[in-house]
Design an enzyme around this catalytic site. Structure first.
Site, PDB file in Angstrom:
ATOM      1  CB  ALA A 237      12.542  56.907  20.921  1.00  0.00           C
ATOM      2  CG  HIS A 238      13.186  55.301  16.087  1.00  0.00           C
ATOM      3  ND1 HIS A 238      12.628  55.425  14.834  1.00  0.00           N
ATOM      4  CD2 HIS A 238      13.347  56.549  16.559  1.00  0.00           C
ATOM      5  CE1 HIS A 238      12.479  56.699  14.575  1.00  0.00           C
ATOM      6  NE2 HIS A 238      12.900  57.400  15.581  1.00  0.00           N
ATOM      7  CG  ASN A 239      17.691  53.628  15.420  1.00  0.00           C
ATOM      8  OD1 ASN A 239      16.711  54.032  14.793  1.00  0.00           O
ATOM      9  ND2 ASN A 239      18.362  52.552  15.071  1.00  0.00           N
TER      10      ASN A 239
END
Lengths: 334, 334, 334
Positions: A237-239
Site C-alpha cells: 500500500a501507499h507509503n
C-alpha cells in the site's frame, strides 16, 4: 548451452570430482536427470534420489559426495551454486535491441540504443528506458518514470507514473507499480478522493511477482530498497517502506505507511497492518498478520492448521465457551 | 499550479490565518514541506511535527492553530479539506481528446468527441465511451458496455462485456470487470460450465483498485452502487450487491450472491461468504470473514494478532487440548 | 436464440410438462423471468419464488413439479441441465477466424486457419494456436507455447513461455500462466535468483479465473490436470500438481511443490503450504490452510466466524490466558 564440467568448476571456484571434459547441457531434478543434465542436492529429503541419478554432475555438500554415483561439484551452499551455474548452462534468450514498430514511445521519452521495446508497448512522456532494458509486449510505462539499466518487464506490466528504479529489476506480468493509494476522506456527500501525489522508488536487483501491486505514496514516496523480492499477488500500500533483501511470498499484504526492516521474510498470505514499524530480521509465518510494532527480531505466527471439520467445530465451540469454563473454575476455587 | 492562500480560503470557505497573498505550489508532509508546500494536520499523532514545519500553510483544526508556526487554514475536517485543496494545487494532467491511431474501435461503438482513447486500446461492438472519458493505454473494453462521462480507465484495464457504469468512475490498472463468475455444475464427466449471462452495473463515483476483479452475474447483474471504493486485489464474485459508499481495503473478498449494505467498511483481507445479507454501517476488522447475515450495525472481528512463534505454538496446543481441560474441571466439580 | 421447449426436451432427453411449441429465448432468475425466459429451481431455498414465476419453463426436480405454474422440464440435476440448456438458448457470440491487422505473430509461430487472433495480440516464437482457438485483445503469448483447439483467452491474458495445454481451456482476463516461480537463494550479497526453467502443462477443459497466476516449474513442470477450475486471484506456485476436476474458489493459494488430488474443493481464500501431498476428494473450508499431508478424504477447516468485536476481544483475551487457567485447575486438582 553445452559447457564442460571443468569450465564450470573453474568459473565458480568449486571442487570437481569427475571428468572435467564431460559436458553439461541443461538442468534437471535428480530423478529426471540425463547424462547431459546438471542437478543439485541441497536438501537431505532428496538424498534417497542421489544413488540412482544419471546426471552429468550433481552439485552437493562434501558430506554427500561419497553417495554420488556420477561427477560431483563440492560446495557449501549447493542451492546458491546451482542458481549460478544454471544461469550459465541455461542462459536467458538473447533479446535484440530496438523499438518494435507497434510500440508507441512519447516524443519526450528517452530509450537507450541497447534497450528492447517489445510489440504494443507504450512509453509515456518524459520517461526513460535504460541500457539493455527489456520491455516485454503489452507493457505500459506511464509518464515521468525511470526504467533502470538491465531491468526486465516481462509482459503486460504497468508502470503507472512517477516510478523510479535502479538496475537489474524484474517485473513479472500483470504487476502494477505506481497505482493510486487508497486515500479517501468521508464527507456528508460520501467519499472524496484524496489525490495521491507521491511516487514509488525502487532500488537495484528488485524482483516483483505476477499481478502484484505497489501503490504510489500519498505525498511522500513508497520505497522498495535493494534486493527486495515480492512474489505474486502481493499488495504493497501507499507509503510503505520495505528494507533491503526482504522477501515476501505470494498473497502477502502490507497496509499503508508501514515500515518493514531489512532481511525480513514473510511467508505466504501473511502481512502487516498499517502505520507500524517492523525491525530487521523478522520472520512472519504463513497467514499471520503483524498488528503492532515489532522491535525484536524473531519469528511470529498467528494461524491455525486446518483439521477435520468436526474436530475444528468442537474446538471452536470450546473456545467460544471459555468464559463459562473460567466461571466454573472460579466457583471451584471459592 | 501556483495559487494564493487567499484564493484557496475563498474557494473552499475556510478561515485563513496568515498572508493571503502567499502562494502554495505543491503539497508535502509536515516534515518535508518547503515554503511553497501546502500540508495538513489531521491526526494528533503528527502534532509533534507541526512546530518545525516550513510549509506555506497547514490545514488544521482550530485547536491546533496556536502551535502552527506558519499560515493556517482552519476547518473541522482537515483531511477532507486537504483532499479538496490538493486537487486544485496539484491538478490532474490534462489529456487531449481523440482516438490514438493505434487504438482499435469497433464500427458499432460510439466515442464522445471529448473522450480520449489511448494507444493500443480496443473498444468492442456496441460499446459507448462518454464525454471526457479517458481510456488509458492497453485497456480493452469488450462489447455492449457503457463507459460513463468523465470516467477514467488508467491503463491495462479490462471491461469484459455487458458492463455499465455511471459518471466519474476510476479503474486502476489490471482491474477486470465483467469476467465470468465461478459457475460450475458437477456431472459424472466432471465439471460443466454454467454460462454466466448477467452483467455488471456500476453507479457514479466508484473507484476500483489495481488488479481487483468484479465478476458478471450468473443471470441477474452484479451491482456496485454509487460511491463505492474498492482497493487493490479485491474479489467481488457474481451477483454480489454492494451498497453505496461502502469501502473495502486491499485483498478483501466477497463470495457470490452476498448483499452488502451502505457505508460499510471492510479492512484489509477481510471478506464475507456467499449468500448472506449484511446491513448498512457494518465494519469488518482486518482478515475477518462474515459467515452469516449481519443485521446489527457495528464492528466485527475474527483474527489473532501475530505473536512470537513459540508463544503461539503453546497457545494453540492449549486450545487443541481444551476438551481435556473441560473434563478435568468436570471431574473436580463432581 | 429462440428454441422450442420440445426441441430442448428432445435434445437433452428430459421430460417436458407443457406446450412443446412454446419458445424460450433467454434465461432469467425465477422472480425476473418473462414468458420467454428459461429458468431453473435447483435449491429449495428458492422454492417460494416458484409459484409466481412467469417463465416460459422451469427446469426442476419431479418433486417440485406440482408447484410449478408454467411449463416444467423434469430432471434429477436441474443445475447441470440448466447449464446445458442455457448454452443453447444463449450461445456464445460467434467469432470470425483470422488474424487482426494489429496483432503481431512471430514468423516461427503457427496459427490454425480457424483460429481468431484479436486486436493487439502478440504471439511469440515457435508457439502454436489450435483450431477454433480465440485469443482475445491484448493477450500476450510468449515463445514455445501451445494453445489447444477451441481454447479461449478472453482478453489481456499472459502466457509467458513454455506453457502447453489441451483443448477447450478458458483463461479469463489478467490471468498469468508460466511466470517465474519464487526461487531465491540467500548469499552473503543478498538474494540471487534461481533460474526457473520448467514449464506449465495444462490438461483439457481447464478454466482459469481473472488475475489468477500459475508459475512455471523451477526444473520440472507445474501441472494442472483435466477439468480443473480455478476462480479469480488464485496463486499456484511452481511445481504444484493439481489433480483432475479439482476446483478452487477465489483467492486460494497453493505454495510450491505441493500435490493436490483429484476432485478436491477449496473454498474461498483457502490454501495449502508447500511440499505436501493432499489426497483425492478433500474439501477445504473458506480461509483454512492445509499444513501437512492429507491422506484421508474429508472436510478440513481452520477459521473463525467474525463476531462483534468486543466479544471477540474477550474471547481472544481468554485464549491468551489459557495457560493461567490450566495452572489454576492444576492447583485445584492438588
Amino acid at each position: 548451452m553445452p559447457i564442460s564440467l571443468g569450465e564450470l568448476a573453474t568459473r565458480f571456484g568449486c571442487e570437481l570430482i569427475g571428468d572435467p571434459d564431460a559436458v553439461a547441457n541443461g538442468v534437471a531434478s535428480l530423478p529426471n536427470a540425463t547424462p547431459e543434465s546438471l542437478t543439485f542436492l541441497a536438501n537431505s529429503s532428496h538424498l534417497t534420489e542421489l544413488p540412482s541419478t544419471q546426471a552429468a554432475a550433481v552439485i552437493l555438500r562434501a558430506q554427500d559426495a561419497n553417495a554420488c554415483p556420477v561427477a560431483a561439484f563440492i560446495c557449501d551452499d549447493p542451492y546458491a551454486m546451482y542458481a549460478r551455474m544454471a544461469e550459465v548452462v541455461c542462459p536467458e534468450a538473447r533479446v535484440e535491441p530496438g523499438v518494435h514498430e507497434t510500440a508507441v514511445v512519447a516524443d519526450s521519452a528517452s530509450v537507450a540504443d541497447s534497450a528492447h521495446i517489445g510489440a504494443t508497448v507504450v512509453v509515456g512522456e518524459r520517461s526513460s528506458i535504460g541500457e539493455n532494458a527489456v520491455i516485454g509486449p503489452g507493457s505500459v510505462i506511464g509518464p515521468d518514470s525511470v526504467i533502470g539499466d538491465n531491468c526486465r518487464l516481462i509482459a503486460n506490466v504497468t508502470i503507472v507514473k512517477d516510478v523510479t528504479m535502479g538496475a537489474r529489476c524484474i517485473f513479472h506480468p500483470g504487476a502494477v507499480i505506481g497505482s493510486d493509494g487508497f486515500g479517501n476522506a468521508m464527507t456528508a456527500d460520501g467519499w472524496i478522493k484524496v489525490p495521491q501525489l507521491g511516487g514509488v522508488r525502487i532500488g537495484n536487483d528488485v524482483e516483483i511477482g505476477a499481478n502484484t501491486t505497489i501503490d504510489r505514496g500519498a505525498i511522500d514516496d513508497t520505497v522498495i530498497e535493494d534486493g527486495v523480492r515480492l512474489d505474486n499477488l502481493c499488495m504493497i500500500a501507499h507509503n510503505v517502506h520495505i528494507g533491503a533483501h526482504t522477501a515476501m511470498a505470494g498473497m502477502t499484504g502490507i497496509a499503508g505507511s508501514t515500515t518493514i526492516g531489512k532481511r525480513c521474510l514473510f511467508a505466504g498470505a501473511s502481512g502487516a497492518v498499517g502505520h507500524i514499524n517492523v525491525c530487521d530480521d523478522v520472520i512472519v509465518a504463513a497467514r499471520a498478520v503483524l498488528t503492532k510494532d515489532v522491535t525484536v527480531p524473531g519469528t511470529y505466527a498467528a494461524s491455525f492448521a486446518a483439521v477435520e471439520t468436526r474436530s475444528w467445530a468442537k474446538q471452536v465451540a470450546r473456545f467460544r465457551r471459555l468464559g463459562a469454563l473460567i466461571e466454573r473454575v472460579k466457583k471451584l476455587e471459592r
